[in-house]
Each structure stands twice: as C-alpha cells, then as structure tokens.
Design a protein around this motif. Structure first.
Motif, PDB file in Angstrom:
ATOM      1  N   THR A 249     -25.065  12.247 -10.965  1.00  0.00           N
ATOM      2  CA  THR A 249     -24.468  12.884  -9.805  1.00  0.00           C
ATOM      3  C   THR A 249     -24.470  11.921  -8.622  1.00  0.00           C
ATOM      4  N   GLY A 250     -23.556  12.157  -7.694  1.00  0.00           N
ATOM      5  CA  GLY A 250     -23.458  11.285  -6.533  1.00  0.00           C
ATOM      6  C   GLY A 250     -22.080  11.385  -5.926  1.00  0.00           C
ATOM      7  N   TRP A 251     -21.614  10.287  -5.345  1.00  0.00           N
ATOM      8  CA  TRP A 251     -20.292  10.291  -4.733  1.00  0.00           C
ATOM      9  C   TRP A 251     -19.816   8.860  -4.525  1.00  0.00           C
ATOM     10  N   ALA A 252     -18.517   8.733  -4.308  1.00  0.00           N
ATOM     11  CA  ALA A 252     -17.897   7.456  -3.950  1.00  0.00           C
ATOM     12  C   ALA A 252     -17.123   7.675  -2.660  1.00  0.00           C
ATOM     13  N   THR A 253     -17.295   6.763  -1.704  1.00  0.00           N
ATOM     14  CA  THR A 253     -16.635   6.883  -0.403  1.00  0.00           C
ATOM     15  C   THR A 253     -15.808   5.642  -0.121  1.00  0.00           C
ATOM     16  N   ALA A 254     -14.628   5.840   0.419  1.00  0.00           N
ATOM     17  CA  ALA A 254     -13.779   4.720   0.823  1.00  0.00           C
ATOM     18  C   ALA A 254     -12.979   5.124   2.053  1.00  0.00           C
ATOM     19  N   ARG A 255     -12.535   4.116   2.795  1.00  0.00           N
ATOM     20  CA  ARG A 255     -11.688   4.348   3.966  1.00  0.00           C
ATOM     21  C   ARG A 255     -10.231   4.181   3.558  1.00  0.00           C
ATOM     22  N   ILE A 256      -9.442   5.203   3.823  1.00  0.00           N
ATOM     23  CA  ILE A 256      -8.012   5.158   3.553  1.00  0.00           C
ATOM     24  C   ILE A 256      -7.340   4.445   4.720  1.00  0.00           C
ATOM     25  N   ASP A 257      -6.724   3.303   4.439  1.00  0.00           N
ATOM     26  CA  ASP A 257      -6.127   2.463   5.479  1.00  0.00           C
ATOM     27  C   ASP A 257      -4.610   2.549   5.381  1.00  0.00           C
ATOM     28  N   ALA A 258      -3.991   3.186   6.363  1.00  0.00           N
ATOM     29  CA  ALA A 258      -2.540   3.357   6.349  1.00  0.00           C
ATOM     30  C   ALA A 258      -1.808   2.024   6.406  1.00  0.00           C
ATOM     31  N   ALA A 259      -2.436   1.016   7.011  1.00  0.00           N
ATOM     32  CA  ALA A 259      -1.795  -0.297   7.092  1.00  0.00           C
ATOM     33  C   ALA A 259      -1.651  -0.927   5.714  1.00  0.00           C
ATOM     34  N   VAL A 260      -2.634  -0.691   4.842  1.00  0.00           N
ATOM     35  CA  VAL A 260      -2.550  -1.191   3.472  1.00  0.00           C
ATOM     36  C   VAL A 260      -1.376  -0.527   2.748  1.00  0.00           C
ATOM     37  N   THR A 261      -1.262   0.782   2.894  1.00  0.00           N
ATOM     38  CA  THR A 261      -0.160   1.510   2.265  1.00  0.00           C
ATOM     39  C   THR A 261       1.185   0.969   2.736  1.00  0.00           C
ATOM     40  N   ALA A 262       1.310   0.812   4.036  1.00  0.00           N
ATOM     41  CA  ALA A 262       2.582   0.344   4.603  1.00  0.00           C
ATOM     42  C   ALA A 262       2.912  -1.067   4.126  1.00  0.00           C
ATOM     43  N   ARG A 263       1.922  -1.944   4.056  1.00  0.00           N
ATOM     44  CA  ARG A 263       2.180  -3.327   3.645  1.00  0.00           C
ATOM     45  C   ARG A 263       2.624  -3.394   2.186  1.00  0.00           C
ATOM     46  N   VAL A 264       1.941  -2.661   1.308  1.00  0.00           N
ATOM     47  CA  VAL A 264       2.295  -2.674  -0.107  1.00  0.00           C
ATOM     48  C   VAL A 264       3.719  -2.149  -0.305  1.00  0.00           C
ATOM     49  N   ARG A 265       4.059  -1.077   0.385  1.00  0.00           N
ATOM     50  CA  ARG A 265       5.393  -0.487   0.222  1.00  0.00           C
ATOM     51  C   ARG A 265       6.483  -1.355   0.838  1.00  0.00           C
ATOM     52  N   ARG A 266       6.158  -2.055   1.919  1.00  0.00           N
ATOM     53  CA  ARG A 266       7.142  -2.948   2.541  1.00  0.00           C
ATOM     54  C   ARG A 266       7.424  -4.162   1.672  1.00  0.00           C
ATOM     55  N   ASP A 267       6.354  -4.759   1.135  1.00  0.00           N
ATOM     56  CA  ASP A 267       6.517  -6.014   0.399  1.00  0.00           C
ATOM     57  C   ASP A 267       7.065  -5.821  -1.010  1.00  0.00           C
ATOM     58  N   MET A 268       6.877  -4.644  -1.580  1.00  0.00           N
ATOM     59  CA  MET A 268       7.414  -4.352  -2.910  1.00  0.00           C
ATOM     60  C   MET A 268       8.022  -2.950  -2.888  1.00  0.00           C
ATOM     61  N   PRO A 269       9.240  -2.793  -2.391  1.00  0.00           N
ATOM     62  CA  PRO A 269       9.822  -1.463  -2.179  1.00  0.00           C
ATOM     63  C   PRO A 269      10.362  -0.836  -3.469  1.00  0.00           C
ATOM     64  N   VAL A 270       9.462  -0.508  -4.371  1.00  0.00           N
ATOM     65  CA  VAL A 270       9.882  -0.046  -5.693  1.00  0.00           C
ATOM     66  C   VAL A 270      10.637   1.275  -5.640  1.00  0.00           C
ATOM     67  N   LEU A 271      10.317   2.144  -4.677  1.00  0.00           N
ATOM     68  CA  LEU A 271      11.030   3.416  -4.610  1.00  0.00           C
ATOM     69  C   LEU A 271      12.498   3.180  -4.277  1.00  0.00           C
ATOM     70  N   GLU A 272      12.785   2.217  -3.422  1.00  0.00           N
ATOM     71  CA  GLU A 272      14.175   1.887  -3.092  1.00  0.00           C
ATOM     72  C   GLU A 272      14.882   1.223  -4.270  1.00  0.00           C
ATOM     73  N   HIS A 273      14.131   0.497  -5.098  1.00  0.00           N
ATOM     74  CA  HIS A 273      14.728  -0.222  -6.219  1.00  0.00           C
ATOM     75  C   HIS A 273      14.946   0.646  -7.456  1.00  0.00           C
ATOM     76  N   ARG A 274      14.365   1.833  -7.474  1.00  0.00           N
ATOM     77  CA  ARG A 274      14.407   2.668  -8.684  1.00  0.00           C
ATOM     78  C   ARG A 274      15.844   3.092  -8.991  1.00  0.00           C
ATOM     79  N   ARG A 275      16.257   2.911 -10.245  1.00  0.00           N
ATOM     80  CA  ARG A 275      17.618   3.240 -10.664  1.00  0.00           C
ATOM     81  C   ARG A 275      17.672   4.432 -11.617  1.00  0.00           C
ATOM     82  N   LEU A 276      16.557   4.754 -12.259  1.00  0.00           N
ATOM     83  CA  LEU A 276      16.504   5.890 -13.168  1.00  0.00           C
ATOM     84  C   LEU A 276      15.556   6.930 -12.584  1.00  0.00           C
ATOM     85  N   MET A 277      15.804   8.201 -12.924  1.00  0.00           N
ATOM     86  CA  MET A 277      14.993   9.308 -12.432  1.00  0.00           C
ATOM     87  C   MET A 277      15.091   9.366 -10.914  1.00  0.00           C
TER      88      MET A 277
END
Length: 277
Positions: A249-277
């Motif tokens: 038993t226990g827990w895991a803690t992390a800080r959710i960093d919005a800047a990380v999310t934004a950087r990953v999505r900006r540098d590799m915009p896979v949602l914009e590139h998606r052609r199927l589904m």
C-alpha cells in the motif's frame, strides 16, 4: 497541480476498505499536499463473491441533486470538502436496477459531485493461467465518455480494461482531455506483461498525462486466491513514467505541468496529422 494516486490492498470488508482508503489519503495529504487524489477500481470491495459485492454496492443520488449518498459516496465528498481538494473516487460498485455498474465519482473542493462515469468495456476474458473473468455477469456497461474540469485542466475518465481500447482515449483527447485517469484492479498475470506498456502507449498516442491508481496484493474469490498487480503510476505526455508506487500500500505523487503538455503537442501535432478515425 499535484496528483496522488493511492494504492490499496482492499478485500471484501467494506468498512475496513473505507478506513484504509481514508488513512492512505490522509497520509498522502500530509506528505505531499496534492491538489487531487485518486483511488483504485472498486476500492470498496475486491473479492468475496456476489454477496460481498451486494453489501458494498450503493444507490447513488441523482447527479447534481446534492442529496446524501451511501458511506463511500459521503466519505469521498467529506474528504474533498474538508481537505479542499478534488477527489477522483477511483470506482465503486453502483447498485443498478438489474445489474451493478462499475462507477467513478468525482467531487470538487466544495463537496459537489462534478463527474460520474460508468465503465464502458467489461472484463470478460480468460487469463494466461486459465482463470476466467466475466465482469458482465454482474455488471452492466456504460456508454458515454466523461470529462471534467479541475482548475485549468480537463480530465478524462476511464477504468482498467478500458485501457486496451485506444479509440476511447482518442475520443477523450478530442473532447479536450489533458489528463486521463485509469483506476484499476489489474491481474498479476496480465499486469506483469501489459500494465506499464499499455499505459505508456495511451500517454504517447494521446499526448495526455496518465494517472493510474491500482490495487495490490491478494484477495479471495469463491474459495480461490487471486492476485492483482499494483504498480500505480503516473506517466507524462511523452510516455515517461514520472512516479510509481512500490509494492504494497502507498501512493505515487507527481506534478502535472501544462507546459509539458503544450510542448509535446506543439512539437508533434499528431491529432492534426491524423487521417483515419
């Protein structure tokens, strides 16, 4: 935003499970001061058969009614209100008119319910060791994806076996999710091979944070002992595991960093590139 994923070793005694969950949440709050905590799948019951599940099941008040619920519902609401945090209640057993539902509840710092999600994909499989699981024998399935806002972040809800269906995670990303919860009771036999790789894959392909609180240890089911894998973890949108719980038993803690999310999505915009589904 700091998030703590609580790892439990629950059994068929609901009162003991509620006590364990409260103690672990309070310890995580004292140690890490998270803004949001999340619990495992069906943390109020694991094992004991149909009678134990019936004893643990709760009839939920109508969404938005503010009416009182059962012991687990009220405990989650009380923790959210008293600690002034968001509480993602993993999942509990909801008493439906014909079958149970495997249901997530989320409360905001005022104690208001802000999300309710019923597990869509039911665990009807035969494991590598020959053990059969038939969740649909007792549970009905949900049909709607669910998101909610906490602070400036949009969160998506899934439960355990859902993680094997990437189309659900893509739908959540398209609905604006930046963080996706995966509370789980993942079996030991599948977990040792698939747990981390699936969670990291869902993080990479959606470019979302994945927060997976899990159950750990052994439980009794109709006279046989079964084991769940544990290894609660938090992965970032690049697929790195940034926090993980040890065995027990226990827990895991992390800080959710919005800047990380934004950087990953900006540098590799896979949602914009998606052609199927």
């Amino acid at each position: 935003m700091r998030i703590s994923a609580i790892q439990m070793n629950q059994g068929s005694d609901k009162a003991a499970n509620l006590d364990q969950a409260r103690r672990l949440i309070e310890a995580a709050l004292d140690a890490d001061r998270p803004h949001l905590v999340t619990l495992p799948e069906t943390w109020t019951n694991l094992g004991g058969g149909r009678e134990a599940r019936s004893a643990a099941a709760e009839v939920l008040p109508p969404p938005g009614s503010g009416e009182a619920g059962g012991p687990a519902y009220e405990m989650l609401r009380d923790i959210a209100r008293s600690a002034k945090i968001h509480v993602h209640g993993g999942s509990i057993i909801e008493q439906g008119p014909e079958k149970f539902f495997n249901t997530t509840l989320v409360f905001d710092p005022s104690g208001a319910e802000v999300a309710r999600y019923r597990k869509i994909h039911l665990f009807d499989i035969t494991g590598p060791d020959g053990t059969g699981y038939r969740e649909s024998a007792l549970y009905g399935g949900g049909s709607e994806i669910v998101t909610f806002r906490a602070g400036d972040v949009t969160f998506g809800c899934t439960i355990c076996y859902d993680m094997r269906f990437p189309e659900q995670y893509l739908a959540l990303r398209r609905a604006g999710a930046e963080v996706i919860f995966v509370p789980s009771n993942f079996t030991l036999m599948t977990g040792k091979d698939h747990w981390e790789v699936l969670l990291r894959a869902r993080a990479i392909e959606t470019q979302c944070w994945i927060v997976a609180a899990a159950s750990h240890g052994s439980y009794e089911e109709r006279g046989a002992m079964r084991q769940v894998y544990g290894h609660s973890l938090i992965a970032d949108p690049w697929g790195h595991v940034v926090a993980k719980a040890s065995d027990g038993t226990g827990w895991a803690t992390a800080r959710i960093d919005a800047a990380v999310t934004a950087r990953v999505r900006r540098d590799m915009p896979v949602l914009e590139h998606r052609r199927l589904m």
